[in-house]
Scaffold this active site. Structure first.
Site, PDB file in Angstrom:
ATOM      1  N   SER A   9      -6.678  12.738 -10.723  1.00 29.51           N
ATOM      2  CA  SER A   9      -5.656  11.558 -10.347  1.00 29.51           C
ATOM      3  C   SER A   9      -4.249  11.981 -11.375  1.00 29.51           C
ATOM      4  O   SER A   9      -4.476  11.993 -12.344  1.00 29.51           O
ATOM      5  CB  SER A   9      -6.136  10.237 -10.523  1.00 29.51           C
ATOM      6  OG  SER A   9      -4.762   9.305 -10.747  1.00 29.51           O
ATOM      7  N   HIS A  34      -5.089  13.728  -6.172  1.00 26.70           N
ATOM      8  CA  HIS A  34      -4.953  12.406  -5.901  1.00 26.70           C
ATOM      9  C   HIS A  34      -3.988  11.861  -6.322  1.00 26.70           C
ATOM     10  O   HIS A  34      -3.534  11.972  -7.703  1.00 26.70           O
ATOM     11  CB  HIS A  34      -6.326  11.546  -6.538  1.00 26.70           C
ATOM     12  CG  HIS A  34      -6.299  10.244  -6.130  1.00 26.70           C
ATOM     13  ND1 HIS A  34      -6.924   9.939  -4.933  1.00 26.70           N
ATOM     14  CD2 HIS A  34      -6.111   9.029  -6.849  1.00 26.70           C
ATOM     15  CE1 HIS A  34      -7.010   8.429  -4.775  1.00 26.70           C
ATOM     16  NE2 HIS A  34      -6.508   7.998  -5.818  1.00 26.70           N
ATOM     17  N   ASP A  36      -1.745   8.454  -7.033  1.00 28.21           N
ATOM     18  CA  ASP A  36      -1.689   6.738  -6.974  1.00 28.21           C
ATOM     19  C   ASP A  36      -0.409   6.265  -6.846  1.00 28.21           C
ATOM     20  O   ASP A  36       0.622   6.543  -7.758  1.00 28.21           O
ATOM     21  CB  ASP A  36      -2.125   6.454  -8.337  1.00 28.21           C
ATOM     22  CG  ASP A  36      -3.987   6.804  -8.214  1.00 28.21           C
ATOM     23  OD1 ASP A  36      -4.539   6.233  -7.371  1.00 28.21           O
ATOM     24  OD2 ASP A  36      -4.274   7.393  -9.380  1.00 28.21           O
ATOM     25  N   MET A  38       1.843   3.142  -6.643  1.00 27.69           N
ATOM     26  CA  MET A  38       1.695   1.694  -7.108  1.00 27.69           C
ATOM     27  C   MET A  38       3.107   1.093  -6.871  1.00 27.69           C
ATOM     28  O   MET A  38       4.163   1.726  -7.367  1.00 27.69           O
ATOM     29  CB  MET A  38       1.213   1.449  -8.490  1.00 27.69           C
ATOM     30  CG  MET A  38      -0.300   2.028  -8.546  1.00 27.69           C
ATOM     31  SD  MET A  38      -0.676   1.891 -10.197  1.00 27.69           S
ATOM     32  CE  MET A  38      -2.261   2.812 -10.097  1.00 27.69           C
ATOM     33  N   HIS A  67      -3.176   7.658  -2.237  1.00 30.71           N
ATOM     34  CA  HIS A  67      -3.491   6.257  -2.025  1.00 30.71           C
ATOM     35  C   HIS A  67      -2.397   5.355  -2.348  1.00 30.71           C
ATOM     36  O   HIS A  67      -1.824   5.092  -3.480  1.00 30.71           O
ATOM     37  CB  HIS A  67      -4.516   6.244  -3.419  1.00 30.71           C
ATOM     38  CG  HIS A  67      -5.263   4.708  -3.443  1.00 30.71           C
ATOM     39  ND1 HIS A  67      -5.856   4.368  -4.603  1.00 30.71           N
ATOM     40  CD2 HIS A  67      -5.316   3.821  -2.730  1.00 30.71           C
ATOM     41  CE1 HIS A  67      -6.293   3.308  -4.703  1.00 30.71           C
ATOM     42  NE2 HIS A  67      -5.957   2.773  -3.235  1.00 30.71           N
ATOM     43  N   MET A  69      -1.219   1.772  -3.124  1.00 38.33           N
ATOM     44  CA  MET A  69      -1.514   0.519  -3.565  1.00 38.33           C
ATOM     45  C   MET A  69      -0.263  -0.343  -3.617  1.00 38.33           C
ATOM     46  O   MET A  69       0.249  -0.501  -4.397  1.00 38.33           O
ATOM     47  CB  MET A  69      -2.214   0.500  -4.873  1.00 38.33           C
ATOM     48  CG  MET A  69      -3.485   1.194  -4.785  1.00 38.33           C
ATOM     49  SD  MET A  69      -4.221   1.513  -6.504  1.00 38.33           S
ATOM     50  CE  MET A  69      -3.369   3.194  -6.556  1.00 38.33           C
ATOM     51  N   MET A 138     -12.978   1.155  -4.772  1.00 35.84           N
ATOM     52  CA  MET A 138     -12.325   0.938  -6.198  1.00 35.84           C
ATOM     53  C   MET A 138     -13.660   0.707  -7.153  1.00 35.84           C
ATOM     54  O   MET A 138     -13.957  -0.361  -6.873  1.00 35.84           O
ATOM     55  CB  MET A 138     -11.303   0.148  -6.185  1.00 35.84           C
ATOM     56  CG  MET A 138     -10.127   0.598  -5.430  1.00 35.84           C
ATOM     57  SD  MET A 138      -9.491   2.121  -6.231  1.00 35.84           S
ATOM     58  CE  MET A 138      -9.061   1.610  -7.619  1.00 35.84           C
ATOM     59  N   ASP A 174     -13.293   5.627  -7.188  1.00 41.33           N
ATOM     60  CA  ASP A 174     -12.015   6.008  -7.983  1.00 41.33           C
ATOM     61  C   ASP A 174     -11.980   4.618  -9.115  1.00 41.33           C
ATOM     62  O   ASP A 174     -12.067   3.550  -8.722  1.00 41.33           O
ATOM     63  CB  ASP A 174     -10.758   5.677  -7.444  1.00 41.33           C
ATOM     64  CG  ASP A 174      -9.440   5.895  -8.150  1.00 41.33           C
ATOM     65  OD1 ASP A 174      -9.281   6.178  -9.362  1.00 41.33           O
ATOM     66  OD2 ASP A 174      -8.546   5.740  -7.546  1.00 41.33           O
TER      67      ASP A 174
END
Length: 216
Positions: A9, A34, A36, A38, A67, A69, A138, A174
């Site tokens: 990540s 990966h 993330d 957000m 991913h 979020m 998660m 994760d």
């Protein structure tokens, strides 16, 4: 146990040198990168957008495992697809019409994933399995790196493994992944391990050893 795929990540990378960090983890044996994403709304943190994904794309040939979020998520699917995402994973809790969202991801030519927060049961994906390429469990509450693994997620991984059966759907985990928890997750049926701190600790000279330790 099968040999797990490792998806470092970049949330734990040096943000001042992201291109170099992505090249370093690629050279160290990362299987996926990966990312993330957000929004400070769905989760209590704010990270990066499509422009950063696009900027990093030339630095590696590894699949970008993005991913999201964020909520709402549907308006941003096309932007991340065009930026170079290979797998687009959305939170089950962040979209009202999950089947439609997954159909859209696949129509964009990308692999479709669903992430489940710790309190969300595996049954949330029971009726969209034929739209899925990946389920992300998660194993911490999303928002920040460095959290402790939640042991109660092991039975969820096992239940998903049974539910998926012979379908070609990967189970990814994760949160709080280290060599010890990685082994538990793989035993339960996980195939892809997302790790931030466990990969990036010690600097670039340690990345290869850190990834090898996660593989067991």
């Amino acid at each position: 146990m099968t040999r797990p795929l490792i998806a470092p990540s970049i949330l734990s990378a040096d943000f001042a040198s992201l291109g170099a960090e992505v090249r370093a983890i690629t050279a160290a044996g990362a299987d996926y990168i990966h990312v993330d994403v957000m929004d400070g709304h769905f989760v209590p943190n704010l990270t990066i957008g499509p422009a950063v994904v696009k900027a990093l794309r030339p630095h590696t040939d590894r699949p970008f495992d993005v991913h999201l979020m964020i909520s709402p998520v549907d308006p941003y699917l096309e932007a991340f697809a065009e930026a170079g995402a290979d797998i687009i994973t959305v939170q089950a809790e962040a979209t009202t019409h999950l089947d439609r969202t997954l159909e859209r991801i696949r129509a964009l030519g990308k692999k479709a994933g669903v992430a489940l927060n710790p309190s969300t049961p595996e049954s949330a994906v029971a009726y969209v399995l034929d739209r899925l390429d990946l389920v992300l469990v998660m194993t911490v509450n999303p928002g920040f790196g460095g959290q402790s693994f939640i042991p109660a997620m092991i039975p969820k991984i096992q239940a998903l493994r049974a539910m998926i059966g012979r379908r070609p759907i990967q189970i990814e985990v994760d949160g709080g992944v280290n060599p010890e928890t990685a082994r538990l997750c793989v035993q339960a049926g996980a195939e892809v391990l997302v790790a931030g701190s466990a990969v990036f600790q010690g600097g670039a000279g340690r990345y290869q050893a850190n990834i090898a330790a996660l593989r067991g």
